[in-house]
Write an enzyme that holds these catalytic residues in place. Structure first.
Site, PDB file in Angstrom:
ATOM      1  CB  SER A 197     -11.516-123.409 102.319  1.00 32.60           C
ATOM      2  OG  SER A 197     -12.473-122.396 102.166  1.00 32.60           O
ATOM      3  CG  HIS A 225      -9.973-126.801 104.808  1.00 32.20           C
ATOM      4  ND1 HIS A 225      -9.966-127.553 103.647  1.00 32.20           N
ATOM      5  CD2 HIS A 225     -11.130-126.089 104.797  1.00 32.20           C
ATOM      6  CE1 HIS A 225     -11.051-127.293 102.951  1.00 32.20           C
ATOM      7  NE2 HIS A 225     -11.782-126.414 103.626  1.00 32.20           N
ATOM      8  CE  LYS A 256     -13.666-129.283 104.469  1.00 34.47           C
ATOM      9  NZ  LYS A 256     -14.498-129.251 103.270  1.00 34.47           N
TER      10      LYS A 256
HETATM   11  C1  LIG Z   1     -13.996-124.630 106.990  1.00 36.80           C
HETATM   12  C2  LIG Z   1     -15.182-125.501 106.728  1.00 36.80           C
HETATM   13  N1  LIG Z   1     -16.089-125.680 107.700  1.00 36.80           N
HETATM   14  C3  LIG Z   1     -17.170-126.462 107.517  1.00 36.80           C
HETATM   15  C4  LIG Z   1     -17.400-127.099 106.323  1.00 36.80           C
HETATM   16  C5  LIG Z   1     -18.616-127.939 106.154  1.00 36.80           C
HETATM   17  O1  LIG Z   1     -18.284-129.265 106.407  1.00 36.80           O
HETATM   18  P1  LIG Z   1     -19.319-130.419 106.047  1.00 36.80           P
HETATM   19  O2  LIG Z   1     -19.067-130.794 104.635  1.00 36.80           O
HETATM   20  O3  LIG Z   1     -19.014-131.496 107.038  1.00 36.80           O
HETATM   21  O4  LIG Z   1     -20.683-129.860 106.255  1.00 36.80           O
HETATM   22  C6  LIG Z   1     -16.476-126.955 105.280  1.00 36.80           C
HETATM   23  C7  LIG Z   1     -16.715-127.641 103.995  1.00 36.80           C
HETATM   24  O5  LIG Z   1     -16.502-127.171 102.927  1.00 36.80           O
HETATM   25  C8  LIG Z   1     -15.350-126.127 105.484  1.00 36.80           C
HETATM   26  O6  LIG Z   1     -14.452-125.942 104.504  1.00 36.80           O
END
Ligand SMILES: Cc1ncc(COP(=O)(O)O)c(C=O)c1O
Length: 410
Positions: A197, A225, A256
């Site tokens: 990210s 992502h 997202k």
């Molecule tokens: C790579 C990644 N995994 C998991 C998450 C967590 O997702 P959630 O918002 O559904 O808990 C995020 C959120 O920022 C993320 O960027």
């Protein structure tokens, strides 16, 4: 008794404020979208949402969520295995498994929970988890909750090498070296983000799957992502890199590209999913996903599946921004992902530039240490299919204007 905790928390908060490490929550006074109104009445173009396909405020998702709520009620007041499974949850799990090219899928309240609940049931103290050093916090926490031994490989380093970091002296290892060191484990699992990210760079899934096959390891990918827009049909990094069938576990979020509400899932091999249903603690001990979110996510999947237009617009916007910024003399992390990090290196510059951009009506966030390595401060810009070309151009112009004003570069 609250006792001395009050004083200690005040002291810590004060120190964080003095060091500029307090995160301020900016309140927005409208639905999520490319243009937002802040609580103080200012308008801004939004370049920091994960609203990749522009579906967060989409009328079709609103209608689908409203219809699901009408039909299935507001909430379940139950976990899935007691009385919290409706046919809409099963429909969503089937649709996700199909979309993600997996044998099954299981819903969680968030991808954070999915990652928190995926490792512990599958791996015990005789097993090994080998994880990329820049994995998302939810993978890190999920790994911590599991008794398996841990190896962390240097971000994206697939090699058999081991060397000391010149700055910290810490020993850094490549994935293959870690796999060899974990040779005695009953089972080895490689865990990685599909797209990272902070930089928008993708894991080299072909290299990872090759190594997994050579060293008899499982592969887990968090494609949060990427789901919905990476790859020729938008299915994710696994589709883009042609590794279908070589990944054992894939987690992703609905927070997202798929409408941005909340919720997540683990998709994977049939037995893995069925076992998680029996043993994964955030699934067993947390409430069912609200029907409105299940309905909205089903609609988001349908839209992502049926049309390539949103993906085309998203990548056109990302390309336009990247080209415009390069022409204006800014340095961006190379790539094509809609996460576009504008590298500024200097931490003060990143935060003052982000503040000035907001004064210009451009909302993008500066990231500094400890979120990114020291000296690697940047402003992360995220493009959406919902941005108009003129809005992207305005962002580029604003970056250039703010830079001139700050007398920063060049
Ligand atoms: C790579 C990644 N995994 C998991 C998450 C967590 O997702 P959630 O918002 O559904 O808990 C995020 C959120 O920022 C993320 O960027």
């Amino acid at each position: 008794m609250y006792g001395n905790l009050k004083a200690e928390l005040e002291e810590r908060l004060g120190r964080m404020a003095a060091e500029g490490l307090l995160k301020e929550e900016r309140v927005i006074a409208c639905a999520q979208g490319p243009e937002i109104v802040l609580a103080d009445g200012r308008k801004a173009l939004n370049f920091c949402a994960n609203n990749y396909l522009g579906l967060s405020g989409d009328e079709r998702l609103r209608a689908a969520a409203a219809a699901a709520m009408e039909e299935w009620g507001y909430g379940l007041s139950s976990v899935r295995f007691i009385c919290g499974t409706q046919s809409i949850h099963k429909r969503l799990e089937d649709a996700l498994a199909d979309y993600l090219g997996m044998e099954g899928a299981i819903l969680f309240s968030s991808c954070f929970d999915a990652n928190g609940g995926v490792f512990e049931p599958l791996l015990d103290e005789d097993c090994a988890i080998i994880a990329d050093g820049l994995n998302h916090a939810s993978i890190i926490d999920g790994v911590r909750l599991c008794k398996a031994r841990r190896w962390i490989y240097r971000h994206a380093d697939m090699s058999d090498a081991e060397e000391a970091d010149p700055e910290t002296g810490a020993v850094q290892k490549g994935l293959e070296r870690c796999l060899k060191e974990a040779a005695g484990a009953k089972r080895r699992l490689i865990a990685t983000d599909g797209v990272f990210s902070m930089d928008g760079d993708a894991a080299d899934l072909n290299a990872i799957c090759d190594l997994a096959e050579r060293y008899d390891a499982l592969v887990m990918v968090d494609d949060s992502h990427a789901t919905g827009f990476v790859g020729p049909r938008g299915r994710g990094t696994w589709e883009d890199q042609l590794v279908a069938g070589r990944i054992d576990i894939l987690s992703t979020t609905f927070g997202k590209a798929l409408g941005g509400a909340s919720g997540g899932c683990v998709a994977g091999r049939r037995e893995i999913v069925e076992y998680l249903r029996q043993k994964s603690r955030p699934y067993l001990f947390s409430n069912s996903l609200a029907p409105a979110i299940a309905g909205g996510t089903l609609k988001a999947l349908e839209i992502a599946r049926e049309s390539s237009e949103l993906r085309r617009r998203l990548y056109a916007n990302a390309g336009r921004f990247r080209e415009g910024m390069a022409a204006a003399g800014f340095e961006l992390r190379p790539g094509s992902h809609p996460i576009c990090p504008v590298l500024l290196y200097d931490e003060k510059l990143a935060s003052s530039m982000a503040a000035e951009l907001l004064n210009e009506g451009i909302y993008a966030v500066g990231f500094s240490f400890p979120v990114v390595p020291r000296g690697m401060a940047r402003i992360r810009v995220q493009l959406s299919a919902a941005h108009a070309a003129a809005q992207v151009d305005r962002a580029v112009e604003s970056f250039a204007a703010v830079r001139r004003r700050l007398g920063a570069i060049g």
